[in-house]
Design a protein around this motif. Structure first.
Motif, PDB file in Angstrom:
ATOM      1  N   THR A  73      43.641  37.374  46.161  1.00  0.00           N
ATOM      2  CA  THR A  73      44.492  36.194  46.102  1.00  0.00           C
ATOM      3  C   THR A  73      44.489  35.643  44.689  1.00  0.00           C
ATOM      4  N   ALA A  74      45.624  35.751  44.013  1.00  0.00           N
ATOM      5  CA  ALA A  74      45.701  35.312  42.620  1.00  0.00           C
ATOM      6  C   ALA A  74      46.029  33.828  42.514  1.00  0.00           C
ATOM      7  N   LEU A  75      46.806  33.306  43.486  1.00  0.00           N
ATOM      8  CA  LEU A  75      47.099  31.871  43.534  1.00  0.00           C
ATOM      9  C   LEU A  75      46.792  31.362  44.925  1.00  0.00           C
ATOM     10  N   GLY A 101      44.201  27.643  31.158  1.00  0.00           N
ATOM     11  CA  GLY A 101      43.072  28.143  31.943  1.00  0.00           C
ATOM     12  C   GLY A 101      42.554  29.412  31.331  1.00  0.00           C
ATOM     13  N   PRO A 102      41.351  29.792  31.734  1.00  0.00           N
ATOM     14  CA  PRO A 102      40.783  31.015  31.162  1.00  0.00           C
ATOM     15  C   PRO A 102      41.571  32.237  31.605  1.00  0.00           C
ATOM     16  N   SER A 103      41.372  33.327  30.912  1.00  0.00           N
ATOM     17  CA  SER A 103      42.060  34.573  31.217  1.00  0.00           C
ATOM     18  C   SER A 103      41.784  34.996  32.658  1.00  0.00           C
ATOM     19  N   GLY A 104      42.834  35.375  33.373  1.00  0.00           N
ATOM     20  CA  GLY A 104      42.666  35.845  34.742  1.00  0.00           C
ATOM     21  C   GLY A 104      42.766  34.757  35.798  1.00  0.00           C
ATOM     22  N   CYS A 105      43.115  33.525  35.396  1.00  0.00           N
ATOM     23  CA  CYS A 105      43.134  32.433  36.380  1.00  0.00           C
ATOM     24  C   CYS A 105      44.467  32.360  37.112  1.00  0.00           C
ATOM     25  N   GLY A 106      45.461  33.164  36.703  1.00  0.00           N
ATOM     26  CA  GLY A 106      46.716  33.188  37.445  1.00  0.00           C
ATOM     27  C   GLY A 106      47.892  32.527  36.735  1.00  0.00           C
ATOM     28  N   LYS A 107      47.760  32.229  35.467  1.00  0.00           N
ATOM     29  CA  LYS A 107      48.850  31.568  34.730  1.00  0.00           C
ATOM     30  C   LYS A 107      50.085  32.461  34.660  1.00  0.00           C
ATOM     31  N   THR A 108      49.871  33.717  34.237  1.00  0.00           N
ATOM     32  CA  THR A 108      50.993  34.642  34.121  1.00  0.00           C
ATOM     33  C   THR A 108      51.642  34.861  35.480  1.00  0.00           C
ATOM     34  N   THR A 109      50.816  34.995  36.506  1.00  0.00           N
ATOM     35  CA  THR A 109      51.330  35.192  37.854  1.00  0.00           C
ATOM     36  C   THR A 109      52.276  34.060  38.243  1.00  0.00           C
ATOM     37  N   LEU A 110      51.864  32.822  38.006  1.00  0.00           N
ATOM     38  CA  LEU A 110      52.705  31.673  38.355  1.00  0.00           C
ATOM     39  C   LEU A 110      54.012  31.697  37.548  1.00  0.00           C
ATOM     40  N   ARG A 155      49.378  36.812  46.810  1.00  0.00           N
ATOM     41  CA  ARG A 155      48.337  37.793  47.122  1.00  0.00           C
ATOM     42  C   ARG A 155      48.759  39.173  46.626  1.00  0.00           C
ATOM     43  N   TYR A 156      47.830  39.864  45.960  1.00  0.00           N
ATOM     44  CA  TYR A 156      48.011  41.278  45.634  1.00  0.00           C
ATOM     45  C   TYR A 156      47.089  42.043  46.563  1.00  0.00           C
ATOM     46  N   ASP A 157      47.643  42.798  47.504  1.00  0.00           N
ATOM     47  CA  ASP A 157      46.806  43.491  48.493  1.00  0.00           C
ATOM     48  C   ASP A 157      45.799  42.503  49.094  1.00  0.00           C
TER      49      ASP A 157
HETATM   50  N1  LIG Z   1      49.964  43.542  39.902  1.00  0.00           N
HETATM   51  C1  LIG Z   1      48.727  43.096  40.157  1.00  0.00           C
HETATM   52  N2  LIG Z   1      47.965  43.691  41.101  1.00  0.00           N
HETATM   53  C2  LIG Z   1      46.732  43.250  41.381  1.00  0.00           C
HETATM   54  N3  LIG Z   1      46.140  42.202  40.782  1.00  0.00           N
HETATM   55  C3  LIG Z   1      46.847  41.567  39.828  1.00  0.00           C
HETATM   56  C4  LIG Z   1      48.160  41.971  39.475  1.00  0.00           C
HETATM   57  N4  LIG Z   1      48.609  41.140  38.491  1.00  0.00           N
HETATM   58  C5  LIG Z   1      47.607  40.271  38.254  1.00  0.00           C
HETATM   59  N5  LIG Z   1      46.559  40.522  39.051  1.00  0.00           N
HETATM   60  C6  LIG Z   1      45.305  39.748  39.093  1.00  0.00           C
HETATM   61  O1  LIG Z   1      45.615  38.405  39.306  1.00  0.00           O
HETATM   62  C7  LIG Z   1      44.766  37.577  38.529  1.00  0.00           C
HETATM   63  C8  LIG Z   1      45.574  36.626  37.690  1.00  0.00           C
HETATM   64  O2  LIG Z   1      46.240  37.356  36.710  1.00  0.00           O
HETATM   65  P1  LIG Z   1      47.142  36.656  35.622  1.00  0.00           P
HETATM   66  O3  LIG Z   1      48.133  35.796  36.296  1.00  0.00           O
HETATM   67  O4  LIG Z   1      47.662  37.718  34.750  1.00  0.00           O
HETATM   68  O5  LIG Z   1      46.094  35.775  34.823  1.00  0.00           O
HETATM   69  P2  LIG Z   1      46.247  34.998  33.447  1.00  0.00           P
HETATM   70  O6  LIG Z   1      47.643  35.110  32.990  1.00  0.00           O
HETATM   71  O7  LIG Z   1      45.849  33.601  33.756  1.00  0.00           O
HETATM   72  O8  LIG Z   1      45.287  35.636  32.513  1.00  0.00           O
HETATM   73  C9  LIG Z   1      43.875  38.497  37.706  1.00  0.00           C
HETATM   74  O9  LIG Z   1      42.606  38.559  38.309  1.00  0.00           O
HETATM   75  C10 LIG Z   1      44.575  39.823  37.771  1.00  0.00           C
HETATM   76  O10 LIG Z   1      43.632  40.860  37.760  1.00  0.00           O
END
Ligand SMILES: Nc1ncnc2c1ncn2[C@@H]1O[C@H](COP(=O)(O)OP(=O)(O)O)[C@@H](O)[C@H]1O
Ligand SMILES: [Mg+2]
Lengths: 309, 364
Positions: free
Chosen positions: B23-25, B42-51, B18-20
């Motif tokens: 919920t990203a994952l 997955g499409p852009s913004g689905c949480g791949k980078t986050t994971l 969770r960011y604030d």
């Molecule tokens: N530091 C952050 N603070 C708030 N929201 C974030 C942060 N990093 C990523 N997000 C949000 O989390 C979601 C997933 O991001 P990300 O993992 O980068 O997606 P992907 O790599 O699949 O494109 C996005 O909606 C993004 O806006």
């Protein structure tokens, strides 16, 4: 040709060239009038003969430089020996300015790093806070510093209140007081360029270093510092150079013993006791010294850039 | 699929990020096998980078656990995890030479400077950059920088290599070449690769297994072929490859087959899926290349329609067909066997036929 769409490439270039010449005039004027003229005047004056009530006589003389470097006895008839007084003052000034620069760097770098790592919206507020004290005139700030540092001043009161010390520590009229004064006078000149450099730094590089098993300390030393080095060098120069020629802090906080170049030069132009050619010569020597230091800095930087270290 | 004796390299259990208040994952679980080329798609913004960043240690885990070869790692700082990352924009150290960049990780792991340089040299040989060893990263092309980033991350022999859209900045031709090179490197080194991409074609080309994600949730996990041929839901069917997605009603289920009808009274048989009963209105997916066109009905289930348009797409021809009173179909015909097949012109009356089992019902 005025206004409208230019009808040929050649004409456009001409117009722009003319416009550019005119638009650059103020810059050239400022450079010439405000910067080169005073230096040229100083250079000329340093080779003239002194008038006893201040001012100069237009006779070529090397007396000012001679007086700076050589001691020929009270009546000028003994064999020349090296005169250490002024070289000593220069040496102390370099040392004091260097210490103030190191102090500024130790406090300024973490401050700049802190500001640059705040959320983007909060950064201007922090920068603003850093600059607030500098709205007050330097003289007034330095005088208030004198009160702060007194034996019965707030700093000693506070330290004794916290129990860190039993009796007041004597700070005022020491070298350290001068260093503190210089540090406080020029701190923003250290913080701002470093802040600008750290803000431009790509923090993914720090992540990459951590990813490759570098501790925080190693990452700072081997990745962040080299990347922000231009900002650090700029900050050091911006603090060191004015500190070197400063006279307020040494006069007010250092007492009579801790004389610096700035005070020496200032004396030569004040009242009837002065010696203008000598003051001008001391200024030229200071200028040369600063130039040599700057050239060494740039050389070194160019070299380290080329060497890839 | 994955053999039993293979051990699990990365085990993500109920991970929440969770960011604030965002919920990203959302309670994501998946296991990545040792020695596997695994892709997060997955499409852009689905949480791949986050994971990926949670596995590398750059983001903390809000809830759940992450295990690396059985060891819980979520509280370890990045520099204590035997995991290396290839960053999207490479993140090469600009003031160091290519060789020093690659040697950095080895040195940090305790090798002497000369050992590290030797190891780095070998790594540069592997990615064919030996002649650039003494250049600065800025003096290299994008593709070369990419390979330096790869060499740098592989040099300390991590247990798992993370790659965040490493090829997205390259032009198509170079990207294709790098896809092969990556695949080759993975086999050669035997290191587990976790590869992130939003490009489904890239994922299908390179991966042993793919996890399809959307909105911070796992949609389907399986072998590349599996996911393509047996998409579980509408999102996956739509996201991976081209498909015909049609709404159908299930009329009858028998012997693993579901007889359905779609608009205009057309009837067709799909593979039945557990959880979908008679009377349900669901979506069906059938890939365009598993359909073929004929002038006369081939069997009693041929769907009658009219050709709307032919689109030439290099290796294939894509034909749009409007069913009589019904939906539209896309049919792909390979260009190579054009000699044997008739090309139907727009306006021709035709029949659409499908291979047995080509049509799949989707759960949601
Ligand atoms: N530091 C952050 N603070 C708030 N929201 C974030 C942060 N990093 C990523 N997000 C949000 O989390 C979601 C997933 O991001 P990300 O993992 O980068 O997606 P992907 O790599 O699949 O494109 C996005 O909606 C993004 O806006
Ligand atoms: Mg991403």
């Amino acid at each position: 040709m005025t206004g409208g769409a230019p009808n040929s490439g050649g004409a456009t270039t001409d117009t722009y060239a003319k416009a550019r010449t005119w638009l650059l005039m103020p810059a050239w004027l400022v450079l010439l009038v405000l910067s080169l003229t005073p230096v040229a005047l100083m250079l000329v004056y340093s080779f003239l003969t002194k008038e006893f009530r201040g001012g100069v006589i237009w006779d070529f003389s090397l007396a000012a430089y001679d007086q700076f470097f050589f001691d020929r006895g009270l009546f000028g008839d003994e064999p020349a020996r090296i005169e250490w007084t002024y070289i000593g003052i220069f040496w102390r000034s370099i040392w004091q300015a260097g210490a103030a620069t190191v102090l500024s760097l130790l406090i300024g770098f973490p401050t700049a790093y802190f500001i640059a790592t705040r959320p983007e919206k909060a950064r201007p507020i922090w920068v603003f806070l850093v600059t607030i004290p500098y709205w007050v005139n330097l003289l007034i700030r330095t005088v208030s510093m004198k009160f702060l540092l007194r034996d019965q001043g707030p700093l000693n009161d506070f330290l004794m209140f916290t129990g860190l010390i039993d009796s007041p520590i004597h700070i005022i009229n020491t070298n350290f007081a001068v260093q503190l004064g210089l540090f406080y006078s020029y701190l923003p000149f250290m913080v701002l360029p470093i802040y600008a450099a750290v803000e431009r730094y790509n923090f993914t590089l720090s992540e990459a270093a951590a990813d490759l098993y570098a501790s925080k300390w190693v990452t700072l030393r081997r990745i962040l510092l080299p990347a922000v080095k231009p900002g650090v060098v700029a900050g050091c120069i911006l603090v060191f150079v004015p500190s070197l020629g400063s006279f307020l802090a040494p006069d007010l906080l250092g007492g009579a013993k801790n004389f610096m170049i700035g005070s020496l030069i200032e004396e030569q132009f004040k009242g009837n006791a002065g010696n203008w050619p000598f003051g001008a010569a001391a200024s030229m020597i200071l200028l040369t010294l600063v130039l040599i230091i700057l050239i060494m800095f740039t050389r070194q930087q160019a070299k380290s850039n080329k060497a890839g270290g | 699929m994955v053999p039993e004796e293979q051990s699990i390299a990365i085990d993500v259990r109920d991970a929440v990020k969770r960011y604030d208040d965002f919920t990203a994952l959302k309670k994501l679980s998946l296991s990545i096998m040792d020695n596997e080329f695994f892709t997060l798609l997955g499409p852009s913004g689905c949480g791949k980078t986050t994971l990926l960043r949670m596995i590398a240690g750059f983001e903390n885990v809000t809830e759940g656990e992450i295990f690396l070869f059985g060891e819980e790692i979520k509280n370890l700082p990045p520099y204590q995890r035997p995991v290396n990352t290839v960053f999207q924009n490479y993140a090469l150290f600009p003031h160091m030479t290519v060789l020093d960049n690659v040697a950095f990780g080895l040195e940090m792991r305790g090798s002497s400077k000369s050992e590290a340089r030797k190891g780095a040299g070998e790594m540069l040989e592997l990615v064919q950059l030996t002649q650039f060893a003494n250049r600065k990263p800025s003096q290299l092309s994008g593709g070369q920088q990419q390979r330096v980033a790869l060499a740098r991350a592989l040099a300390p022999r991590p247990k798992v290599l993370l790659l965040d859209e490493p090829l997205s900045a390259l032009d198509l031709k170079l990207r294709k070449a790098m896809q092969l090179e990556l695949k080759h490197l993975q086999r050669e080194t035997g290191i587990t690769f976790i590869f992130v991409t939003h490009d489904q074609e890239e994922a299908l080309t390179m991966s042993d297994r793919i996890a399809v994600m959307s909105d911070g949730e796992l949609q389907q996990l399986g072998a590349a072929k599996d996911i393509y041929e047996r998409p579980r839901n509408m999102f996956v069917a739509d996201f991976i490859g081209e498909t015909n997605l049609l709404e159908v009603s299930v009329d009858k289920i028998a012997n693993g087959r579901a007889v359905c009808h779609l608009g205009g009274g057309h009837e067709l048989t799909c593979n039945s899926v557990e959880g979908i009963g008679v009377g349900s209105k669901v979506h069906m997916s059938v890939r365009p290349e598993r359909l073929f066109i004929s002038a006369t009905p081939v069997e009693n289930e041929s769907l009658k329609g009219r050709v709307k348009e032919n689109i030439f797409i290099g290796t294939d021809i894509s034909t749009l067909i409007n069913l009589v009173d019904g939906p539209e179909f896309i049919v792909r015909t390979s260009n190579s066997d054009r000699g044997n097949k008739r090309i139907f012109e727009p306006g021709n009356e035709v029949f659409v036929n499908m291979e047995m089992g080509a049509a799949r019902l989707l759960i949601d």
